[in-house]
Design a protein around this motif. Structure first.
Motif, PDB file in Angstrom:
ATOM      1  N   GLY A 267      -1.118  -6.740 -11.752  1.00 46.32           N
ATOM      2  CA  GLY A 267      -2.321  -6.677 -10.867  1.00 46.32           C
ATOM      3  C   GLY A 267      -2.056  -6.826  -9.395  1.00 46.32           C
ATOM      4  N   GLU A 268      -1.057  -7.087  -9.295  1.00 42.76           N
ATOM      5  CA  GLU A 268      -0.461  -7.195  -7.749  1.00 42.76           C
ATOM      6  C   GLU A 268       0.456  -6.031  -7.199  1.00 42.76           C
ATOM      7  N   ARG A 269      -0.027  -5.702  -6.025  1.00 44.12           N
ATOM      8  CA  ARG A 269       0.637  -4.677  -5.290  1.00 44.12           C
ATOM      9  C   ARG A 269       1.940  -5.238  -4.955  1.00 44.12           C
ATOM     10  N   ILE A 270       2.964  -4.308  -5.192  1.00 43.91           N
ATOM     11  CA  ILE A 270       4.400  -4.801  -4.829  1.00 43.91           C
ATOM     12  C   ILE A 270       5.032  -3.406  -3.980  1.00 43.91           C
ATOM     13  N   ALA A 271       5.376  -3.739  -2.722  1.00 35.06           N
ATOM     14  CA  ALA A 271       6.097  -2.901  -1.790  1.00 35.06           C
ATOM     15  C   ALA A 271       7.213  -2.404  -2.616  1.00 35.06           C
ATOM     16  N   GLY A 272       7.706  -1.004  -2.321  1.00 37.06           N
ATOM     17  CA  GLY A 272       9.065  -0.659  -2.703  1.00 37.06           C
ATOM     18  C   GLY A 272       9.207  -0.721  -4.045  1.00 37.06           C
ATOM     19  N   MET A 273       8.171  -0.693  -4.896  1.00 35.18           N
ATOM     20  CA  MET A 273       8.662  -0.594  -6.450  1.00 35.18           C
ATOM     21  C   MET A 273       9.134   0.344  -7.003  1.00 35.18           C
ATOM     22  N   GLY A 274       8.841   1.712  -6.432  1.00 41.66           N
ATOM     23  CA  GLY A 274       9.327   2.714  -7.063  1.00 41.66           C
ATOM     24  C   GLY A 274      10.719   2.947  -6.760  1.00 41.66           C
ATOM     25  N   ALA A 275      11.366   2.086  -6.051  1.00 43.02           N
ATOM     26  CA  ALA A 275      12.825   2.166  -5.681  1.00 43.02           C
ATOM     27  C   ALA A 275      13.703   1.646  -7.011  1.00 43.02           C
ATOM     28  N   GLY A 276      13.077   1.006  -7.765  1.00 40.38           N
ATOM     29  CA  GLY A 276      13.574   0.518  -9.088  1.00 40.38           C
ATOM     30  C   GLY A 276      14.605  -0.926  -8.566  1.00 40.38           C
TER      31      GLY A 276
ATOM     32  N   LEU B 132       0.820  -1.325   0.007  1.00 41.69           N
ATOM     33  CA  LEU B 132      -0.090  -0.111  -0.013  1.00 41.69           C
ATOM     34  C   LEU B 132       0.963   1.331  -0.067  1.00 41.69           C
ATOM     35  N   GLY B 133       2.080   1.023   0.198  1.00 40.46           N
ATOM     36  CA  GLY B 133       3.093   2.420   0.119  1.00 40.46           C
ATOM     37  C   GLY B 133       3.979   2.322   1.465  1.00 40.46           C
ATOM     38  N   VAL B 134       4.377   3.500   1.901  1.00 45.68           N
ATOM     39  CA  VAL B 134       5.290   3.803   2.950  1.00 45.68           C
ATOM     40  C   VAL B 134       4.430   4.019   4.378  1.00 45.68           C
ATOM     41  N   GLY B 135       4.714   3.239   5.170  1.00 42.93           N
ATOM     42  CA  GLY B 135       4.331   3.122   6.574  1.00 42.93           C
ATOM     43  C   GLY B 135       4.768   3.930   7.610  1.00 42.93           C
ATOM     44  N   ASP B 136       4.952   3.139   8.815  1.00 42.59           N
ATOM     45  CA  ASP B 136       5.491   3.899   9.935  1.00 42.59           C
ATOM     46  C   ASP B 136       6.863   4.082   9.940  1.00 42.59           C
ATOM     47  N   ALA B 137       7.657   4.987  10.717  1.00 40.29           N
ATOM     48  CA  ALA B 137       8.999   5.161  10.929  1.00 40.29           C
ATOM     49  C   ALA B 137       9.549   4.010  11.737  1.00 40.29           C
TER      50      ALA B 137
ATOM     51  N   LYS C 227      16.418   4.264  -7.438  1.00 32.44           N
ATOM     52  CA  LYS C 227      15.718   5.390  -7.430  1.00 32.44           C
ATOM     53  C   LYS C 227      15.575   5.963  -6.166  1.00 32.44           C
ATOM     54  N   PRO C 228      15.191   7.436  -5.849  1.00 31.70           N
ATOM     55  CA  PRO C 228      14.902   7.962  -4.657  1.00 31.70           C
ATOM     56  C   PRO C 228      13.314   7.807  -4.106  1.00 31.70           C
ATOM     57  N   SER C 229      13.095   6.506  -4.162  1.00 30.83           N
ATOM     58  CA  SER C 229      11.426   6.524  -3.679  1.00 30.83           C
ATOM     59  C   SER C 229      11.212   5.185  -3.017  1.00 30.83           C
ATOM     60  N   CYS C 230      10.305   5.146  -2.081  1.00 32.03           N
ATOM     61  CA  CYS C 230      10.091   3.725  -1.380  1.00 32.03           C
ATOM     62  C   CYS C 230       8.654   3.487  -1.703  1.00 32.03           C
ATOM     63  N   GLU C 231       7.860   4.196  -2.851  1.00 30.94           N
ATOM     64  CA  GLU C 231       6.580   3.931  -2.913  1.00 30.94           C
ATOM     65  C   GLU C 231       6.283   2.432  -3.755  1.00 30.94           C
ATOM     66  N   ALA C 232       5.215   2.185  -3.470  1.00 32.67           N
ATOM     67  CA  ALA C 232       4.561   0.821  -3.891  1.00 32.67           C
ATOM     68  C   ALA C 232       4.334   1.022  -5.565  1.00 32.67           C
ATOM     69  N   GLY C 233       4.041  -0.171  -5.972  1.00 32.34           N
ATOM     70  CA  GLY C 233       3.616  -0.149  -7.433  1.00 32.34           C
ATOM     71  C   GLY C 233       2.796  -1.335  -7.644  1.00 32.34           C
ATOM     72  N   VAL C 234       1.958  -1.565  -8.960  1.00 32.66           N
ATOM     73  CA  VAL C 234       1.349  -2.650  -9.394  1.00 32.66           C
ATOM     74  C   VAL C 234       2.198  -3.266 -10.377  1.00 32.66           C
ATOM     75  N   LEU C 235       2.125  -4.644 -10.352  1.00 30.48           N
ATOM     76  CA  LEU C 235       2.799  -5.267 -11.315  1.00 30.48           C
ATOM     77  C   LEU C 235       2.002  -6.657 -11.667  1.00 30.48           C
TER      78      LEU C 235
END
Length: 821
Positions: A722-731, A673-678, A712-720
């Motif tokens: 049809g499945e949500r993938i944690a940290g996909m934005g990091a490359g 779902l994306g970035v959570g707690d510290a 990449k400078p990102s911790c965001e999730a992505g969809v591959l």
């Protein structure tokens, strides 16, 4: 050249064009809304040349009143009456004409229109160098004398320098404020000669855009443009073209033709309200009783649900134009299919096909497409199979069968058919190509590569197979272009591109893809060459124009050319965001930064998050010395996939604008779902042999956990898939282009195949760190070392913690992440 023969040839050509554009009611009645024969644009170079020369020589009744020449040229005429007489003699092929022109030029050597006529006469005599020198003098004095520029195009065509001629006519079309029909027609001819119907359409559109708006006047060029649209099934654009016609005066055959085409286009596009209005305007007109009119009325009835009346109208046209009877039967089949009479529809398609033994390949292709569309695909397959042995084009017909099976989703049957076909015809390029497509979809990449290679080996002009081979060789499902590795990753593609383009030098798509591939690896000289070649062969190709501009701006050289290319693209596609980006980037490089930023922001609004636009904005704010804005855009741009040279430049700016000797990173939990707690911090400090990574985090899985620097400078999730993938934005993992392995005490010469494979699995990217130990409580306070790394190269990337250690080079799920500033 025999002038009498040439003149008669031109007159014959003019007659052909006149018949095609003017014959409607009475005489050749079927010309209404029937296809203009391709021969209109298949004229020979000598015929084309003659037509051009005549259009330049004839002065409309041998006067100068309506010749489209600049005012300054008219003002420079030495003796208008004498020059008109010279023009008359030349147009009549009077033997006195050349000497009269020579005498005139002796008296008035700077008369540009007389020099233009002299150049025309020199071209007529085949004296091209002399004609070019004369035209150079004219155009040096008056660069906007576009009739003279057109003559240069004539010379280039006669010399078979078609790409140069296209550039000349393109320049005239874009620069001449008047509707230059000559340039438009011959740019169209040059485009269709190469099969580039889109460029032909643009040439016509540019010409008509400058024509005076008059709802009661239809010119032949309008109908020529409508025919180009018709061939591409762009029926809505035909309706738009003729939308404002005033049908109150139908004495002009051209007006009737245009109204009939508008009605046909509206019915083809399913525009019922407009169709009814246009039908009412033609009510009781004789054109409605002709075949095209009857078919238009039938479509309207079918769209209203009155299928019986639609079929009666279609049947009224039976054998009205024998050559178009298959077209009528296809139209009838469509109506029957919509009416739910699938069997009757299939029967009419069989009739439209005619004798299966003599049906052409294109007729079979249309037959199968329509049978599938009306839900009778299996019956079509049965008919096709029954007739495979009775045709001389059996192999190609079996490919139609394969395509139909693929359309039906029966990939197993399609594959079996291909295997059988290749056993019998092992050199059939189309079969290898289709086999490669199926294998690629099954993720059997090497087998797909082999199949595509066989396809191009057997047919060097099979451009789709070349593109498929290049794509399979560099499958983006497994290749990542981050971390400045695109050039190395693409190294094996460049020889393939060279082979493909050598075999297909006029393929714009191959040239453009070659340019993009070179550009992504930072090979700017090669990219510029590819895009320039594409522009030379297709002067109206917007994508190539934009990239040819961007490459120059990236090099920070020839910036006037960069701006001119972008401006040409903007003339052709004023709202295209990639074009607006190219123009903004050129202006930034030319130090017109504020104006450039306006264009770039406009492009970004149209393409939110586009990394190329963000990178250009970052460079703009660097030039403005606005470090905060520049850094913000740099981070956003680096989240995307950038060419090697662009990402390297942005990181260099980041380091210069905000230097750091050590890093403290905030680590967060991540999931699909994306970035959570510290969950803590990680510090990175430099030492001579690499970096020291010290963790102070909690909430992690106990045991050894993989830890790597990512691209990449990102911790965001992505969809591959049809499945949500944690940290996909990091490359991907950073440093795939710098694989590392402990080579000490390793005897590669005595290594078995199994040992070699094992050690290859042990190789790891430069950015992969030793696993992070986590205690039973989920806390980690350990220190690991990243050898051969520097703080600077990690800037603008991310650090990912994976659940569990790497196994055979494969990482576990991503569980925590930190962006590296």
């Amino acid at each position: 050249m025999n002038n009498k023969i040439a003149r008669s040839g031109w007159q014959k050509l003019l007659l052909i064009i006149t018949v095609l554009n003017f014959c409607v009611i009475g005489g050749l009645q079927a010309s209404i809304v029937t296809e203009t024969p391709q021969s209109l644009y298949d004229m020979s170079e000598s015929e084309l040349y003659e037509l051009m020369v005549q259009q330049n020589l004839i002065l409309n009744g041998y006067t100068l009143d309506s010749v489209k020449i600049p005012t300054i040229v008219k003002q420079g005429i030495g003796d208008e009456r004498a020059l008109a007489l010279v023009g008359q003699l030349l147009a009549q092929n009077d033997a006195r004409g050349p000497s009269a022109l020579a005498n005139y030029l002796t008296r008035y050597p700077d008369d540009l229109l007389a020099l233009h006529l002299a150049a025309s006469e020199l071209i007529e005599q085949g004296k091209y160098p002399e004609a070019e020198l004369t035209l150079s003098k004219v155009l040096q004095a008056q660069p906007n004398f576009h009739a003279a520029t057109n003559l240069l195009g004539i010379i280039r065509i006669e010399q078979q320098q078609y790409d140069v001629a296209a550039q000349i006519f393109a320049r005239v079309l874009l620069q001449d404020p008047e509707p230059n029909e000559m340039a438009g027609r011959y740019m169209t001819w040059l485009s269709l000669r190469k099969g580039n119907i889109e460029q032909a359409e643009i040439a016509m559109r540019l010409t008509m855009a400058k024509m005076p708006v008059n709802d009661q006047v239809v010119a032949p060029i309008h109908l020529e443009y409508a025919e180009l649209l018709r061939r591409q099934n762009k029926h809505e654009l035909i309706v738009e073209l003729f939308s404002d016609l005033d049908p109150s005066d139908m004495s002009s055959p051209l007006m009737v033709e245009a109204l009939a085409r508008r009605l046909e286009a509206a019915t083809q596009a399913g525009m019922l309200d407009e169709s009814l209005r246009y039908l009412e305007q033609l009510q009781n007109h004789p054109s409605l009783s002709l075949m095209p009119g009857l078919m238009s009325q039938a479509r309207i009835k079918a769209q209203q649900g009155d299928y019986q009346q639609a079929l009666e109208l279609i049947d009224q046209a039976e054998n009205m134009v024998p050559v178009l009877e298959p077209t009528r039967l296809v139209e009838k089949a469509k109506i029957l299919a919509v009416a739910g009479q699938a069997s009757a529809a299939a029967e009419n398609l069989n009739l439209a096909l005619g004798d299966p033994k003599t049906a052409t390949l294109s007729e079979w292709q249309r037959y199968m497409e329509l049978m599938i569309a009306i839900g009778q695909g299996n019956q079509g397959l049965q008919t096709l199979r029954q007739n495979l042995s009775d045709t001389n084009d059996k192999d190609q017909l079996r490919l139609v069968l394969v395509d139909a099976l693929i359309s039906a989703g029966d990939l197993g049957a399609a594959n079996r058919e291909l295997v059988s076909l290749l056993n019998q015809s092992p050199n059939l390029s189309g079969a290898h190509y289709r086999r490669g497509i199926l294998l690629f979809e099954q993720n059997d990449n090497q087998a797909a590569v082999d199949a595509f290679q066989a396809a191009v080996d057997n047919d060097r002009q099979n451009i789709p197979a070349w593109l498929a081979l290049l794509g399979a060789k560099h499958d983006h499902r497994v290749h990542d272009h981050a971390s400045g590795m695109a050039a190395a990753s693409h190294a094996d593609l460049m020889p393939l591109f060279a082979q493909a383009i050598e075999a297909n030098p006029d393929s714009i798509v191959l040239l453009y893809e070659w340019g993009l591939t070179a550009y992504s690896g930072g090979q700017l000289d090669l990219a510029k060459r590819a895009f320039d070649l594409a522009v030379a062969k297709a002067p109206f190709d917007v994508k190539s124009l934009a990239m040819a501009s961007i490459v120059r701006s990236d090099e920070n050289q020839r910036l006037n050319e960069a701006q001119a290319l972008a401006q040409r693209a903007k003339q052709l596609a004023p709202n295209n965001p990639a074009v607006i980006d190219a123009l903004g980037w050129a202006l930034v490089r030319m130090k017109q930064v504020d104006q450039g930023i306006q264009y770039l922001q406009q492009a970004l609004r149209a393409m939110p998050g586009d990394e190329a636009v963000l990178a250009h904005l970052a460079e703009a704010y660097v030039m403005k010395e606005d470090s905060n804005q520049a850094i913000a855009y740099i981070y956003d741009a680096l989240k995307g996939t950038l060419p090697d040279h662009t990402s390297a430049a942005l990181r260099a700016h980041l380091i210069a604008l905000r230097p750091m000797q050590s890093l403290t990173l905030d680590v967060n939990y991540i999931n699909g779902l994306g970035v959570g707690d510290a969950i803590g911090t990680i510090s990175i400090t430099a030492r001579d042999s690499g970096v020291v990574v010290e963790a102070d985090v909690s909430g992690l899985p106990a045991g050894l956990n993989g830890m790597h620097f990512h691209e990449k400078p990102s911790c965001e999730a992505g969809v591959l898939n049809g499945e949500r993938i944690a940290g996909m934005g990091a490359g991907g993992h950073y440093g795939h282009d710098q694989m590392m392995m402990d080579m000490e005490s390793m005897d590669m010469g005595n290594m078995s195949h199994e040992e070699h494979m094992m050690h290859m699995q042990m190789m790891k990217p430069k950015g992969d760190l030793p696993p992070l130990p986590v205690d039973e409580s989920g806390s980690a306070t350990d220190v690991v070392i990243g050898p051969n790394l520097t703080i600077d190269e990690l800037r603008g990337r991310s650090l990912i913690i994976h659940q569990g250690p790497d196994v055979d080079g494969q990482s576990g799920p991503k569980v925590a992440c930190a962006v590296i500033p």
